[in-house]
Design a protein around this motif. Structure first.
Motif, PDB file in Angstrom:
ATOM      1  N   ASN A  21       0.138  -1.484   2.063  1.00  0.00           N
ATOM      2  CA  ASN A  21      -0.008  -0.204   1.648  1.00  0.00           C
ATOM      3  C   ASN A  21      -1.291   0.417   1.450  1.00  0.00           C
ATOM      4  N   ASP A  22      -2.174  -0.440   1.096  1.00  0.00           N
ATOM      5  CA  ASP A  22      -3.593  -0.049   1.128  1.00  0.00           C
ATOM      6  C   ASP A  22      -3.826   0.335   2.633  1.00  0.00           C
ATOM      7  N   LEU A  23      -3.471  -0.359   3.717  1.00  0.00           N
ATOM      8  CA  LEU A  23      -4.036  -0.060   5.114  1.00  0.00           C
ATOM      9  C   LEU A  23      -3.331   1.231   5.515  1.00  0.00           C
ATOM     10  N   GLU A  24      -2.012   1.628   4.877  1.00  0.00           N
ATOM     11  CA  GLU A  24      -1.462   2.871   5.157  1.00  0.00           C
ATOM     12  C   GLU A  24      -2.192   3.983   4.529  1.00  0.00           C
ATOM     13  N   ASN A  25      -2.769   3.887   3.491  1.00  0.00           N
ATOM     14  CA  ASN A  25      -3.076   4.953   2.548  1.00  0.00           C
ATOM     15  C   ASN A  25      -4.659   4.945   2.905  1.00  0.00           C
ATOM     16  N   ILE A  26      -5.394   3.870   3.038  1.00  0.00           N
ATOM     17  CA  ILE A  26      -7.010   3.995   3.003  1.00  0.00           C
ATOM     18  C   ILE A  26      -7.550   4.429   4.252  1.00  0.00           C
ATOM     19  N   VAL A  27      -6.822   4.004   5.346  1.00  0.00           N
ATOM     20  CA  VAL A  27      -7.126   4.520   6.946  1.00  0.00           C
ATOM     21  C   VAL A  27      -7.131   6.167   6.991  1.00  0.00           C
TER      22      VAL A  27
END
Length: 161
Positions: free
Chosen positions: A84-90
């Motif tokens: 979920n971090d990857l989906e939002n931080i990028v």
């Protein structure tokens, strides 16, 4: 363009308060994301739960090693929080960079950055403890909304469509 001219441009970028704020908050959120990969590895090792056969080799051979090739709720929870971090931080990184270079008001930009980072940290806490819904959903939508807000402001004020 000479080396001196390029250095002047970099110096000017380092004097841009909004960019420096973005760099600071980006460092925080990327460090948090790096922590999540370490947390996943920690849970895999302490619970002896692996996704690949070669990762089990240190715990046995043949059929004995296969028992470590499984899923675990705790490992999956950490892994999903990291995804979920990857989906939002990028998206935040790309949009936030362009936004920070578009000349926004410093206080508005810092509000965006703080809300996003706070939402991502709270989202992780809500995911890992786990806190009851709608805690995690609210944190997700706050962070997502911040990125959309920056994108909207960028498109409205600086880009030619």
């Amino acid at each position: 363009m000479t080396k001196i001219e390029k250095m002047v441009e970099l110096t000017q970028l380092m004097e841009n308060e909004v960019f420096m704020a973005f760099a600071s908050y980006t460092t925080i959120v990327l460090s948090k994301m790096m922590f999540m990969s370490t947390a996943t590895a920690f849970y895999r090792l302490t619970r002896k739960v692996f996704a690949n056969p070669e990762d089990c080799a240190g715990f046995g051979k043949g059929e004995n090693a296969k028992k470590y090739l499984r899923t675990d709720d705790r490992v999956e929870r950490v892994r999903r929080a990291h995804l979920n971090d990857l989906e939002n931080i990028v998206p935040f990184l790309g949009i936030g960079l362009l936004y920070s270079l578009s000349g926004p008001d410093l206080s508005t930009a810092i509000l965006h950055f703080r809300l996003f980072v706070g939402a991502r940290i709270y989202h992780t806490i809500a995911y890992l403890i786990p806190l009851p819904q709608p805690n995690r959903a609210l944190a997700f939508f706050l962070g997502y909304g911040v990125t959309l807000s920056m994108a909207y402001r960028l498109l409205r004020s600086r880009l030619y469509l």
